[in-house]
Design a protein around this motif. Structure first.
Motif, PDB file in Angstrom:
ATOM      1  N   HIS A  12       0.853  -1.188   0.000  1.00 37.15           N
ATOM      2  CA  HIS A  12       0.000   0.000   0.000  1.00 37.15           C
ATOM      3  C   HIS A  12       0.891   1.241   0.000  1.00 37.15           C
ATOM      4  O   HIS A  12       2.019   1.185   0.478  1.00 37.15           O
ATOM      5  CB  HIS A  12      -0.848   0.062   1.285  1.00 37.15           C
ATOM      6  CG  HIS A  12      -1.925  -0.965   1.329  1.00 37.15           C
ATOM      7  ND1 HIS A  12      -3.162  -0.740   1.858  1.00 37.15           N
ATOM      8  CD2 HIS A  12      -1.934  -2.247   0.885  1.00 37.15           C
ATOM      9  CE1 HIS A  12      -3.894  -1.842   1.752  1.00 37.15           C
ATOM     10  NE2 HIS A  12      -3.166  -2.772   1.166  1.00 37.15           N
ATOM     11  N   CYS A  13       0.377   2.333  -0.527  1.00 35.36           N
ATOM     12  CA  CYS A  13       1.141   3.567  -0.462  1.00 35.36           C
ATOM     13  C   CYS A  13       1.074   4.109   0.964  1.00 35.36           C
ATOM     14  O   CYS A  13      -0.014   4.299   1.512  1.00 35.36           O
ATOM     15  CB  CYS A  13       0.563   4.591  -1.438  1.00 35.36           C
ATOM     16  SG  CYS A  13       1.342   6.211  -1.278  1.00 35.36           S
ATOM     17  N   ALA A  14       2.234   4.327   1.533  1.00 36.76           N
ATOM     18  CA  ALA A  14       2.260   4.760   2.933  1.00 36.76           C
ATOM     19  C   ALA A  14       1.743   6.194   3.072  1.00 36.76           C
ATOM     20  O   ALA A  14       1.026   6.525   4.009  1.00 36.76           O
ATOM     21  CB  ALA A  14       3.675   4.665   3.487  1.00 36.76           C
ATOM     22  N   ALA A  15       2.078   7.039   2.122  1.00 36.02           N
ATOM     23  CA  ALA A  15       1.711   8.446   2.216  1.00 36.02           C
ATOM     24  C   ALA A  15       0.206   8.633   2.034  1.00 36.02           C
ATOM     25  O   ALA A  15      -0.424   9.396   2.764  1.00 36.02           O
ATOM     26  CB  ALA A  15       2.478   9.263   1.187  1.00 36.02           C
ATOM     27  N   CYS A  16      -0.369   7.932   1.035  1.00 39.74           N
ATOM     28  CA  CYS A  16      -1.777   8.152   0.718  1.00 39.74           C
ATOM     29  C   CYS A  16      -2.676   7.156   1.429  1.00 39.74           C
ATOM     30  O   CYS A  16      -3.901   7.330   1.451  1.00 39.74           O
ATOM     31  CB  CYS A  16      -1.998   8.051  -0.789  1.00 39.74           C
ATOM     32  SG  CYS A  16      -0.871   9.092  -1.724  1.00 39.74           S
ATOM     33  N   GLY A  17      -2.101   6.083   1.986  1.00 36.39           N
ATOM     34  CA  GLY A  17      -2.871   5.111   2.731  1.00 36.39           C
ATOM     35  C   GLY A  17      -3.840   4.302   1.888  1.00 36.39           C
ATOM     36  O   GLY A  17      -4.862   3.838   2.372  1.00 36.39           O
ATOM     37  N   ARG A  40       0.641   0.768  -8.997  1.00 35.04           N
ATOM     38  CA  ARG A  40       0.976   2.175  -8.774  1.00 35.04           C
ATOM     39  C   ARG A  40      -0.074   2.811  -7.864  1.00 35.04           C
ATOM     40  O   ARG A  40      -1.237   2.416  -7.885  1.00 35.04           O
ATOM     41  CB  ARG A  40       0.986   2.901 -10.121  1.00 35.04           C
ATOM     42  CG  ARG A  40       1.549   4.299 -10.036  1.00 35.04           C
ATOM     43  CD  ARG A  40       1.582   4.954 -11.371  1.00 35.04           C
ATOM     44  NE  ARG A  40       0.226   5.192 -11.879  1.00 35.04           N
ATOM     45  CZ  ARG A  40      -0.055   6.003 -12.886  1.00 35.04           C
ATOM     46  NH1 ARG A  40       0.921   6.625 -13.523  1.00 35.04           N
ATOM     47  NH2 ARG A  40      -1.299   6.175 -13.284  1.00 35.04           N
ATOM     48  N   CYS A  41       0.357   3.796  -7.118  1.00 30.24           N
ATOM     49  CA  CYS A  41      -0.603   4.530  -6.294  1.00 30.24           C
ATOM     50  C   CYS A  41      -1.318   5.520  -7.203  1.00 30.24           C
ATOM     51  O   CYS A  41      -0.676   6.356  -7.850  1.00 30.24           O
ATOM     52  CB  CYS A  41       0.094   5.281  -5.161  1.00 30.24           C
ATOM     53  SG  CYS A  41      -1.019   6.406  -4.295  1.00 30.24           S
ATOM     54  N   SER A  42      -2.625   5.408  -7.273  1.00 31.43           N
ATOM     55  CA  SER A  42      -3.345   6.249  -8.234  1.00 31.43           C
ATOM     56  C   SER A  42      -3.335   7.706  -7.786  1.00 31.43           C
ATOM     57  O   SER A  42      -3.620   8.584  -8.566  1.00 31.43           O
ATOM     58  CB  SER A  42      -4.781   5.751  -8.382  1.00 31.43           C
ATOM     59  OG  SER A  42      -5.394   5.755  -7.114  1.00 31.43           O
ATOM     60  N   ARG A  43      -2.997   7.957  -6.539  1.00 34.57           N
ATOM     61  CA  ARG A  43      -3.007   9.342  -6.094  1.00 34.57           C
ATOM     62  C   ARG A  43      -1.640  10.013  -6.294  1.00 34.57           C
ATOM     63  O   ARG A  43      -1.531  11.039  -6.940  1.00 34.57           O
ATOM     64  CB  ARG A  43      -3.441   9.430  -4.629  1.00 34.57           C
ATOM     65  CG  ARG A  43      -3.926  10.825  -4.269  1.00 34.57           C
ATOM     66  CD  ARG A  43      -4.603  10.887  -2.911  1.00 34.57           C
ATOM     67  NE  ARG A  43      -5.766  10.029  -2.792  1.00 34.57           N
ATOM     68  CZ  ARG A  43      -6.245   9.594  -1.628  1.00 34.57           C
ATOM     69  NH1 ARG A  43      -5.662   9.919  -0.504  1.00 34.57           N
ATOM     70  NH2 ARG A  43      -7.309   8.822  -1.598  1.00 34.57           N
ATOM     71  N   CYS A  44      -0.575   9.428  -5.760  1.00 34.04           N
ATOM     72  CA  CYS A  44       0.716  10.122  -5.820  1.00 34.04           C
ATOM     73  C   CYS A  44       1.670   9.550  -6.871  1.00 34.04           C
ATOM     74  O   CYS A  44       2.706  10.144  -7.158  1.00 34.04           O
ATOM     75  CB  CYS A  44       1.410  10.099  -4.458  1.00 34.04           C
ATOM     76  SG  CYS A  44       2.036   8.478  -4.007  1.00 34.04           S
ATOM     77  N   GLY A  45       1.341   8.395  -7.426  1.00 34.85           N
ATOM     78  CA  GLY A  45       2.158   7.874  -8.527  1.00 34.85           C
ATOM     79  C   GLY A  45       3.312   6.994  -8.121  1.00 34.85           C
ATOM     80  O   GLY A  45       4.055   6.502  -8.975  1.00 34.85           O
ATOM     81  N   ILE A  46       3.498   6.742  -6.845  1.00 31.53           N
ATOM     82  CA  ILE A  46       4.599   5.854  -6.441  1.00 31.53           C
ATOM     83  C   ILE A  46       4.314   4.454  -6.996  1.00 31.53           C
ATOM     84  O   ILE A  46       3.160   4.037  -7.065  1.00 31.53           O
ATOM     85  CB  ILE A  46       4.759   5.849  -4.895  1.00 31.53           C
ATOM     86  CG1 ILE A  46       6.049   5.154  -4.487  1.00 31.53           C
ATOM     87  CG2 ILE A  46       3.561   5.181  -4.222  1.00 31.53           C
ATOM     88  CD1 ILE A  46       6.387   5.323  -2.998  1.00 31.53           C
ATOM     89  N   VAL A  47       5.340   3.783  -7.477  1.00 31.05           N
ATOM     90  CA  VAL A  47       5.116   2.487  -8.127  1.00 31.05           C
ATOM     91  C   VAL A  47       5.809   1.366  -7.347  1.00 31.05           C
ATOM     92  O   VAL A  47       6.607   1.604  -6.438  1.00 31.05           O
ATOM     93  CB  VAL A  47       5.652   2.470  -9.578  1.00 31.05           C
ATOM     94  CG1 VAL A  47       4.979   3.533 -10.408  1.00 31.05           C
ATOM     95  CG2 VAL A  47       7.166   2.607  -9.603  1.00 31.05           C
TER      96      VAL A  47
HETATM   97 ZN   LIG Z   1       0.302   7.544  -2.850  1.00 35.68          ZN
END
Ligand SMILES: [Zn+2]
Ligand code: SF4
Ligand code: SF4
Ligand code: SF4
Lengths: 68, 759, 196
Positions: A12-17, A40-47
């Motif tokens: 999971h993306c840690a920043a966007c949860g 990929r995180c659909s919010r911040c783009g981290i892959v």
């Molecule tokens: Zn994110």
């Protein structure tokens, strides 16, 4: 063309949860770009690039592009 | 132009030259391939090959006077190969149907051949194949001339008819019982006068190269021009005349590039050193049987050079030899657009120069590949992955974290400056301290110390820009110390300084130790036998080889020399950065070297020592003899990993500063640094993947600062990535109760993620 | 066809936008641009596979394109024929395309002569294929021997490498399908049929 290991990955993306989702991401090397399916995180783009992809398939592609 | 130079170097390699047998054969039969086929029992392939050069192989095989034989290298070890007998054996044994001979489309030119001996018939055969209409005029009642006389029992008339039938098959016209006047054949565009030994008239003077006479269109040659009859020279005459006549009829130069025809001196070198004598098998009265022929062919040495390929695993691994490699390299470099194919070839050489030592022509592939790397860099075509790990390591060694330059304690400058080199500091930092102390105690109080890298990795990578930077920085420091004499422990440093800073005076640590009596004068003899591996960068340093051997002997050891040592020593695979560019070949290089002897090795380069140790060889560094009590356990000391090497350099600098200057290195960053642990098994994986503790620290720092990271809700572990230089590193880690992190895994890739960040 | 198994072909097809060879449509477009075809010029894709290039030639270049392939396929509206004997009248065509086919044939010369037969004088032959970069003279000579003048010859080995890299990324075995001998390269050529 699905990356099975990627689909199952628990990250999971840690920043966007939020959990990562499948998306087309460009990866590039020595002036050539390629589309690959990654999580990929659909919010911040981290892959997420799984170890297997980095160490086998990407490494092989790098080698081909470098003419090694 | 450097590419011009490569072209000239290519010429040097003589591996492509014809072996002595083929060169001496007037028509250059490929004897080596012939015997190769026969030795494998493939007589059909042998005969097919023979037909490429000989129009009538059975005839020649039976009566050839073999000018080739006396040149055969086998003559030095059991007697020359029975070449003609083998040709005959394959002509009689091969189970091949009469060959279909390709005749080129007809040309409207007619050639008369006057004289039906071997020379005339060869010319007829060659010219007919080229499409000319050919008529042979023979005064006697049959073709063949002298061959019928010299043939004896081996060559029956049926056999001769059988062989000559090919002429009719390809459409050569034959006029028997016809005495043609060579000066009066108006229907023909060219005439070859080929009188047999039996006689004929004397013609005009004949040009010995082209066989042209003063008369337009008339060519002459044959046995009459010689004292004794030679069947194979007759064939060669016919061939030479045919070439001339073809050129004459096509209106091109008769004389251009004809040096390759006829008997030649071979320029091929073949090492006969390890050839065991063997004599020819007895021959059955009717010539070799199949078995005998195979046995005899097997005696052929398959002459070739490959001196360099035999001693260099790298050259062998790419499957060919320098002439081909240089061509390939040249092609690679001259491609302006498009894709290269030889990067691995160019980057895998260890630049060790052994090839030049063993090559009969002194060809140095190391300098070829070193030039090639520089050209690639100039063209901006060097793939980044080839050398960047090593170059980063060099920059680290010269960074504030590990580099140091201090005068002797209590002074501003020094007379001598000890420069141990970055790898000794990385591998055995305590030996650096002890050596420095020893030097000041026994040699001269006025010795300073400089820690850092000489720039060899930049030189190997072909990065002249980085090399210059390192050397410039060095020179500034060196002058600041009062331009002292350098005491060098590493032969690669020696090479770099001698080559690029010849004005700096250098001396090897080993000479200093030997002469200053720091090493024992003569210790009691020990059981222990050592084989010395001379580092390749010390190849040409005979004095150094001596000093080292004196020291080792003085310690009481017995030295057993390796087959390749001193000037002919091999590289450990670190040279030229082979180790980074081609790990697979590098491991084979190490493996080959460490198998050369079962004895423990001793060397005087820490990289050689560590790499041999990394593959399980018991190996000592010369300093182990000086400073270690338990030499046996030193020789099996493990090779420190890449992170450890960096850490060793850092700690060495700290210890020395504290001890000698009282200065304590403050490291503010240290305070804020996140602590992390790497289990041994994970560490081993990281080493293999060239991932340093420092890389991991940066990835974690970045992730923890920005919050950009992935979490696994099930296990609670974190995964983060960060691009450092041109590599993206991934680190998976978990928090420990103590607030530190433990590293579970790490990997990296070079492909770049083009993130489409959504807003 | 660069890939011989059906599954492999499907992958390759998807990767190259259906065209199944290095460079996708871009090489075909590049070649067409260097020919001067009349409007509604008649063009044949020899070895057309699924016919995707034929569609492309019709829709993007306004050509009267058709295709043949040795393999049958019920869903394809193209003729089944061998490149050695095309079901086309002598001198009837303005252009022949033959992509990734010649290198698979035992007798490329025979196919080239057949292309020469069906082309009108000054008609264009467009080739793109694997070749041995160390022997690039061979193909050029063969074209000349078969009555063509080369008007464009370009190395596109980079496209081949990119396809190889893409396949590697997908976990496909690029070595068997791209014959990556070191000197294997990829070319694009346009040749004009000479007046006899
Ligand atoms: Zn994110
Ligand atoms: S040993 Fe063989 S290759 Fe060498 S010269 Fe004699 S016949 Fe020729
Ligand atoms: S030693 Fe090597 S480079 Fe020198 S001539 Fe022989 S094959 Fe060529
Ligand atoms: S590794 Fe050494 S012996 Fe081998 S080609 Fe390179 S310089 Fe020559």
């Amino acid at each position: 063309m699905t990356l099975d290991s990627a689909n199952k990955a628990p990250w999971h993306c840690a920043a966007c949860g939020i959990p990562l989702e499948k998306a087309k991401v460009q990866i590039a090397y020595l002036g050539s770009a390629f589309p690959v399916d990654l999580l990929r995180c659909s919010r911040c783009g981290i892959v997420f690039i799984p170890e297997e992809l980095a160490l086998t398939r990407m490494a092989e592609a790098e080698k081909i592009l470098e003419d090694k | 132009m450097e590419q011009e130079k490569l072209r000239r170097l290519e010429e040097k390699c003589i591996q492509d030259c014809a072996p002595p047998c083929t060169a001496a054969c007037p028509v250059h039969v490929d004897v080596r391939s012939l015997t190769g086929h026969i030795a494998r029992g493939d007589f059909s392939a042998a005969l097919k090959l023979l037909r490429k050069t000989l129009p009538f192989p059975t005839i020649i095989g039976s009566i050839c006077d073999q000018p080739c034989r006396s040149h055969c290298n086998r003559s030095l070890a059991g007697g020359s190969i029975e070449i003609a007998a083998l040709e005959r054996a394959c002509a009689f044994t091969a189970d091949t149907p009469a060959p279909k001979i390709l005749v080129l489309p007809a040309r409207d030119k007619r050639v008369a051949i006057v004289g039906g001996g071997l020379g005339g018939l060869t010319a007829a055969f060659d010219l007919r194949k080229k499409g000319y209409a050919v008529t042979v005029f023979e005064a006697a009642g049959s073709l063949g001339g002298s061959i019928r006389k010299v043939g004896g029992e081996r060559l029956t008339p049926e056999c001769i008819e059988g062989e000559l039938a090919v002429l009719e098959a390809i459409g050569v016209e034959v006029e028997l019982h016809t005495k043609a006047d060579v000066f009066n054949l108006p229907d023909f565009d060219a005439v070859f006068a080929a009188p047999g030994a039996a006689g004929g008239s004397q013609y005009l003077p004949v040009d010995p190269i082209t066989y042209a006479t003063a008369r337009e269109g008339l060519f002459a040659g044959g046995s009459l021009l010689r004292d004794a009859y030679s069947p194979i020279l007759s064939v060669a005459d016919g061939r030479r005349a045919a070439i001339s006549i073809d050129r004459y009829l096509q209106n091109v130069s008769l004389t251009a590039s004809r040096a390759g025809e006829g008997s030649l001196q071979s320029c091929l070198y073949t090492n006969m050193g390890s050839v065991k004598p063997a004599i020819a098998p007895p021959r059955s009265p009717n010539g070799f049987t199949i078995q005998e022929a195979v046995q005899e062919a097997d005696r052929c040495l398959q002459c070739e050079c490959l001196e360099c390929v035999k001693v260099c695993r790298y050259l062998e691994a790419f499957g060919s030899y320098p002439k081909k490699y240089i061509r390939e390299t040249y092609n690679n470099l001259s491609i302006v657009m498009g894709v290269r194919q030889s990067n691995a070839l160019i980057n895998s050489c260890s630049l060790c120069g052994l090839c030049a030592e063993v090559c009969p022509k002194g060809l140095d592939m190391g300098s070829v590949m070193s030039d090639a790397r520089r050209i690639m860099i100039g063209q901006k075509r060097m793939p980044p992955s080839a050398h960047d790990f090593a170059l980063r390591d060099m920059l680290f060694a010269n960074s504030d974290a590990s580099a140091l330059c201090i005068p002797a304690p209590g002074k501003d400058s020094c007379e001598y400056l000890f420069f141990p080199g970055c790898q000794l500091s990385a591998s055995a930092p305590e030996h650096v301290e002890k050596t420095y102390a020893l030097l000041r105690d026994t040699f001269s109080a006025d010795v300073g110390l400089m820690l850092g890298c000489c720039g060899a990795p930049a030189d190997w990578a072909g990065r002249d820009d980085l090399l210059k930077q390192v050397l410039d920085d060095f020179s500034v420091q060196h002058r600041r110390m009062g331009s002292p004499r350098l005491i060098l422990a590493c032969p690669s440093c020696s090479r770099v300084f001698r080559r690029y800073l010849p004005e700096v005076e250098t001396v090897s640590l080993w000479e200093v130790l030997e002469k200053s009596g720091a090493a024992p004068v003569a210790a009691p003899a020990r059981e222990h036998v050592l084989s010395i591996h001379d580092p390749c960068s010390a190849r040409n340093d005979g004095r150094l080889h001596e000093s080292v051997r004196i020291i080792v002997t003085n310690f009481g050891y017995t030295i057993k020399e390796l087959p390749l040592s001193r000037q002919k020593t091999t590289c450990c695979s670190y040279g030229g950065l082979m180790w980074f560019a081609n790990a697979k070949v590098a491991r084979e290089v190490i493996d080959r070297r460490i198998r050369e002897s079962g004895d423990d090795y001793l060397t005087y380069c820490s990289m050689c020592r560590d790499l041999f140790a990394s593959q399980g060889k018991r190996c000592l560094h010369l300093l182990d003899l000086l400073f270690e009590n338990d030499v046996s356990s030193s020789s099996s000391r493990a090779c420190p990993g890449w992170s450890q090497r960096r850490e060793n350099r850092v700690q060495l600098k700290r210890r020395i500063l504290t001890k000698l200057t009282g200065e304590v290195m403050t490291d503010d960053a240290c305070e804020h640094q996140q602590e992390f642990f790497i289990a041994a098994d994970v560490q081993a994986v990281l080493e293999q993947r060239f991932i340093l503790a420092e890389d991991i620290r940066q990835v974690i720092a970045q992730a923890e600062q920005t919050g950009r990271k992935l979490v696994n809700p099930e296990t609670g572990s974190t995964l983060a990535y960060h691009k450092l230089g041109c590599v993206t590193y991934w680190v998976e880690y978990s928090s420990t109760p103590g607030g530190a992190f433990s590293i579970n895994n790490a990997y990296s890739h070079r492909m770049e993620i083009i993130e489409g960040v959504k807003s | 066809m660069l890939y011989s198994t059906a599954a492999g072909q499907r992958h390759l097809c998807a990767m190259t936008g259906g065209i199944m060879r290095p460079g996708g449509f871009s090489l075909t477009d590049r070649a067409i641009a260097s020919c001067s075809f009349p409007a509604k010029g008649r063009v044949l894709d020899a070895g057309c596979g699924t016919g995707i290039v034929v569609e492309h030639l019709r829709s993007h270049h306004g050509l009267l394109a058709c295709g043949i392939d040795i393999a049958t396929c019920a869903s394809r509206p193209f003729a089944q024929a061998s490149v050695y004997s095309l079901p086309v009248k002598t001198g009837a065509l303005n252009g022949v395309l033959c992509e990734c086919v010649l290198s698979l044939l035992p007798d490329a010369g025979r196919a080239l002569r057949e292309f020469g037969r069906v082309l009108a004088v000054d008609g264009y032959l467009i080739l793109s294929d694997l070749y041995d970069r160390e022997q690039q003279g061979c193909m050029r000579e063969l074209l000349q021997c078969c009555g063509f003048s080369i008007i464009l010859w370009e190395d596109h080995t980079k496209a081949l490498r990119e396809l190889g890299a893409l396949m590697a990324l997908q976990g496909l075995d690029h070595t068997t399908c791209l014959e990556t001998k070191k000197s294997t390269g990829y070319y694009l050529a346009v040749a004009r049929k000479d007046t006899c």
